[in-house]
Design an enzyme around this catalytic site. Structure first.
Site, PDB file in Angstrom:
ATOM      1  N   PRO A 134      -2.979   8.851  -7.704  1.00 51.94           N
ATOM      2  CA  PRO A 134      -2.048   7.614  -7.828  1.00 51.94           C
ATOM      3  C   PRO A 134      -2.660   6.506  -9.050  1.00 51.94           C
ATOM      4  O   PRO A 134      -1.906   5.391  -8.125  1.00 51.94           O
ATOM      5  CB  PRO A 134      -1.939   7.881  -6.433  1.00 51.94           C
ATOM      6  CG  PRO A 134      -3.117   8.169  -5.687  1.00 51.94           C
ATOM      7  CD  PRO A 134      -4.012   9.645  -6.422  1.00 51.94           C
ATOM      8  N   GLU A 146       0.986  -0.721  -0.055  1.00 50.67           N
ATOM      9  CA  GLU A 146       0.063  -0.038   0.011  1.00 50.67           C
ATOM     10  C   GLU A 146       0.841   1.154   0.299  1.00 50.67           C
ATOM     11  O   GLU A 146       1.403   1.280   0.880  1.00 50.67           O
ATOM     12  CB  GLU A 146      -0.432  -0.162   1.895  1.00 50.67           C
ATOM     13  CG  GLU A 146      -1.412   1.252   1.941  1.00 50.67           C
ATOM     14  CD  GLU A 146      -2.497   1.447   0.012  1.00 50.67           C
ATOM     15  OE1 GLU A 146      -2.066   3.016   0.167  1.00 50.67           O
ATOM     16  OE2 GLU A 146      -3.114   1.210   0.161  1.00 50.67           O
ATOM     17  N   ASP A 169      -6.140  -4.304  -5.469  1.00 51.91           N
ATOM     18  CA  ASP A 169      -7.255  -3.796  -5.345  1.00 51.91           C
ATOM     19  C   ASP A 169      -6.924  -2.361  -5.177  1.00 51.91           C
ATOM     20  O   ASP A 169      -6.779  -1.168  -3.911  1.00 51.91           O
ATOM     21  CB  ASP A 169      -6.905  -4.368  -3.428  1.00 51.91           C
ATOM     22  CG  ASP A 169      -8.383  -3.921  -2.690  1.00 51.91           C
ATOM     23  OD1 ASP A 169      -9.331  -3.292  -2.982  1.00 51.91           O
ATOM     24  OD2 ASP A 169      -8.507  -4.099  -1.133  1.00 51.91           O
TER      25      ASP A 169
END
Length: 278
Positions: free
Chosen positions: A165, A107, A158
């Site tokens: 971004p 992430e 996901d």
């Protein structure tokens, strides 16, 4: 209307709104505007750049479908990756499969992970609980995947919507990098937006993935807080066909939406959706 309301402009011509009991968090991160709202109808809600990402009440649909369809298609997934998904829901579902030895979450925005840990513990339980099978990396998923080759059994993208971004997560060269990062029998799944409002994106992504993977399939689920409700996912598989499985032998999982029957039915597309792929 009384009280505080949140309104998402889902397209330039469509909005969705709900009443808010409390604004739990409002923050500008290095990448996006982050909010956590406690709503009357959907419970606690994660919002990024004004767009609903997940809610306590309906998150299980998205997180179960983006993971279990691929993981149950692969006979023995051991090393798995989620790009994005900082709320932790997809990782939570991924480690329900006993075969998974290492589930990595990449992430880019640490603030999303920290917000999920604090305000969405039901969703972020896998990353908040320091599960030994879970690895969390705060870095650019595009860079991460380019540095891997013949490494992962499963890759799940996901992502947020294809703005800011996340734009690079919908590009053909990114899908090519995923293909290289997967083992010879690897499987890849990405969320691919609404068949009602993102027709051109679905057509392009399906074409790009089809040019790389011999088996490319679109499947759908109903996520009520996402634009149009009907949501699409696109799978690229090197070997295994998700529609040619013995459904009686699929792993039994603790789920609220996904079942072997739903797995099979999710590939039966409404005609207008199937027409997008021609």
């Amino acid at each position: 209307m009384e009280g505080v309301w949140f309104q998402e402009l889902q397209t330039k011509n469509l909005s969705i709104g709900c009443s808010v009991k409390e604004v739990l968090l409002k923050q500008q991160t290095d990448f996006q505007k982050l909010q956590v709202l406690d709503t009357d109808i959907w419970g606690r809600m994660l919002v990024l750049d004004g767009a609903i990402q997940t809610t306590i009440e309906d998150e299980f649909v998205y997180h179960e479908m983006i993971t279990h369809v691929a993981l149950n298609t692969h006979p023995n997934p051991k090393r798995t990756l989620i790009i994005g998904g900082g709320d932790g829901g997809a990782i939570r579902e991924m480690i329900k499969h006993d075969t998974v030895e290492k589930a990595t979450l990449v992430e880019i925005d640490k603030a999303v992970i920290e917000a999920a840990k604090k305000y969405l513990p039901e969703i972020s339980v896998a990353i908040a609980g320091n599960n030994p099978r879970v690895e969390v990396l705060v870095e650019d998923g595009i860079k991460h995947i380019k540095e891997k080759e013949n490494y992962y059994d499963i890759v799940i993208v996901d992502s947020t919507d294809p703005v800011g971004p996340a734009v690079g997560l919908f590009a053909k060269d990114f899908y090519a990098a995923i293909h290289r990062a997967l083992k010879d029998d690897g499987i890849f799944v990405a969320q691919t937006e609404s068949p009602f409002y993102n027709k051109d994106l679905i057509r392009r992504v399906f074409k790009d993935i089809s040019s790389l993977f011999p088996i490319t399939k679109l499947f759908t689920a109903n996520v009520p807080t996402y634009p149009g409700g009907l949501w699409s996912f696109t799978m690229g598989s090197k070997v295994y066909d998700p529609e040619k499985l013995d459904m009686s032998k699929l792993r039994k999982l603790d789920t609220k939406y996904y079942t072997p029957e739903v797995h099979k039915a999710s590939f039966v597309l409404p005609k207008f959706v199937g027409d997008l792929l021609k």
